[in-house]
Enzyme design. Structure first.
Site, PDB file in Angstrom:
ATOM      1  N   ARG A 239      25.492  -9.833  67.665  1.00  0.00           N
ATOM      2  CA  ARG A 239      25.435  -8.625  68.479  1.00  0.00           C
ATOM      3  C   ARG A 239      23.987  -8.389  68.865  1.00  0.00           C
ATOM      4  NH1 ARG A 239      29.967  -8.608  69.545  1.00  0.00           N
ATOM      5  NH2 ARG A 239      31.560  -7.008  69.244  1.00  0.00           N
ATOM      6  N   GLU A 268      22.622  -4.758  76.385  1.00  0.00           N
ATOM      7  CA  GLU A 268      23.331  -5.542  77.402  1.00  0.00           C
ATOM      8  C   GLU A 268      24.287  -4.641  78.207  1.00  0.00           C
ATOM      9  OE1 GLU A 268      25.143  -8.328  74.535  1.00  0.00           O
ATOM     10  OE2 GLU A 268      27.094  -7.551  75.122  1.00  0.00           O
ATOM     11  N   HIS A 286      27.341 -12.879  76.937  1.00  0.00           N
ATOM     12  CA  HIS A 286      28.326 -12.460  75.924  1.00  0.00           C
ATOM     13  C   HIS A 286      29.697 -13.113  76.179  1.00  0.00           C
ATOM     14  CE1 HIS A 286      29.341  -8.961  72.959  1.00  0.00           C
ATOM     15  NE2 HIS A 286      30.094 -10.022  72.722  1.00  0.00           N
ATOM     16  N   ILE A 287      29.701 -14.439  76.107  1.00  0.00           N
ATOM     17  CA  ILE A 287      30.928 -15.178  76.439  1.00  0.00           C
ATOM     18  C   ILE A 287      31.404 -16.068  75.289  1.00  0.00           C
ATOM     19  CG2 ILE A 287      30.601 -15.161  78.947  1.00  0.00           C
ATOM     20  CD1 ILE A 287      29.491 -18.074  78.673  1.00  0.00           C
TER      21      ILE A 287
HETATM   22  C1  DGY Z   1      33.873  -9.778  69.692  1.00  0.00           C
HETATM   23  O1  DGY Z   1      35.100  -9.939  69.671  1.00  0.00           O
HETATM   24  O2  DGY Z   1      33.302  -9.010  68.927  1.00  0.00           O
HETATM   25  C2  DGY Z   1      33.114 -10.563  70.696  1.00  0.00           C
HETATM   26  O3  DGY Z   1      31.751 -10.323  70.605  1.00  0.00           O
HETATM   27  C3  DGY Z   1      33.622 -10.264  72.083  1.00  0.00           C
HETATM   28  O4  DGY Z   1      33.363  -8.958  72.395  1.00  0.00           O
END
Ligand code: DGY
Length: 324
Positions: A239, A268, A286-287
């Site tokens: 994160r 972000e 964030h993929i």
């Molecule tokens: C999650 O599931 O926490 C991933 O970071 C996608 O948001």
């Protein structure tokens, strides 16, 4: 009367169709983010909400939505949800573990390899028409096979990355976690628990997979970066906020570490401008869990949780309220 549910983010149509079989549904059908005020307004009279990691379900929203009984997220991380405020109101919170573990671990590994082997940097060089001749030191990077893989946070995703490193790439795997894994879990991973500073000092490639919380805020900052090898790479798929992006940009610019690969950012979708200015970082939006099959499975799990909770049954994947 059927319960009412809000789908706060545009999602696969089949997911909304499935929800309509059980609930009155209002869905966000546009690629737009609703403001906090709009989310609060639309949640009036709703018993359930389908969210992702992007919707902020804070104490004010909980207080302002008296009928809410279930907050079901398609993300595994839930730092966007005030779980304690929900628990105090008897609202069930669920997340989406397991279904994204392997896909996210694949991506962590891909980002580590792209970073270590300078794939993005060399591709930009080629596209810019700058490839005129081959040279012996052309985009030399760092080996992944046989290197020391450091993992900060050894939950499901950390363990899946450890398996890839140890079994697929012959890496020495060290990790740091608040609690050490049980010997029968640790042994097949060939992973060794070390103190955090030892992890930082010994890792050739350090992957951060610790969930975000007040305790993990800036777990990697200037002090930690200074402990890393100048040849090391740092990967953050956890994160934004777990890594101090400003401190990292400075360390990259001064080549105090070799390179970084980042899928998540503080604030972000904004990215620290200093990160955009350095060449030795691979940036993705964030993929890590983004494959069609996995995103569908994540959304489906949130739906299954809504159906269970609003149907008076136990949630499949509840998030425990923090100990008070
Ligand atoms: C999650 O599931 O926490 C991933 O970071 C996608 O948001």
């Amino acid at each position: 009367m059927r319960p009412s549910v809000l789908v706060a983010r545009q999602v696969f149509p089949a997911i909304v169709t499935r929800l309509r079989e059980h609930f009155e549904v209002e869905a966000n059908n546009e690629p737009v983010d609703w403001s906090h005020a709009e989310l609060m307004h639309r949640l009036q009279g709703k018993q359930g909400v389908f969210v992702a990691a992007t919707e902020k379900i804070d104490a004010a929203l909980v207080a302002g939505c008296p009928e809410l009984r279930a907050v079901c997220s398609m993300a595994v991380g839930y730092n966007n949800i005030d779980v304690a405020a929900c628990a105090a109101r008897g609202i069930v919170v669920t997340n989406a573990p397991d279904v994204l573990t392997e896909t996210t671990a694949d991506f962590g590994f891909a980002l580590m390899m792209a970073t270590a082997r300078r794939i993005a940097e060399s591709e930009h060089f080629l596209r810019a028409g700058r490839w005129k001749r081959w040279s012996v030191d052309f985009f030399c990077g760092a080996d992944v096979h046989g290197a020391t893989l450091g993992i900060l946070g050894m939950g499901r995703i950390g363990q899946a990355i450890a398996r890839r490193g140890a079994l697929g790439f012959g890496m020495r795997v060290i990790y740091h976690n608040r609690s050490r894994l049980a010997p029968d879990v640790e042994a097949p991973l060939s992973a060794c628990w070390v103190d955090k500073d030892v992890l930082l000092a010994q890792a050739d490639h350090l992957i951060v997979v610790v969930p975000y919380s007040a305790a993990s805020h800036h777990a990697i900052g200037s002090r930690e970066l200074a402990l890393m090898k100048p040849t090391a790479t740092l990967i953050n798929i956890a994160r934004g906020g777990v890594v101090d992006d400003a401190a990292l940009a400075q360390a990259l610019a001064e080549r105090r570490i070799a390179a970084a690969g980042l899928d998540v950012f503080e604030g972000e979708p904004s990215v620290h401008p200093a990160l955009l200015a350095v060449p030795n970082v691979v940036l993705t939006p964030h993929i890590a869990s983004a494959t069609e099959a996995t995103r569908r499975a994540m959304a489906q799990l949130a739906v299954d949780n809504l159906i269970a909770v609003l149907g008076g049954r136990a949630p499949l994947t509840p998030v425990a309220a923090p100990a008070s």
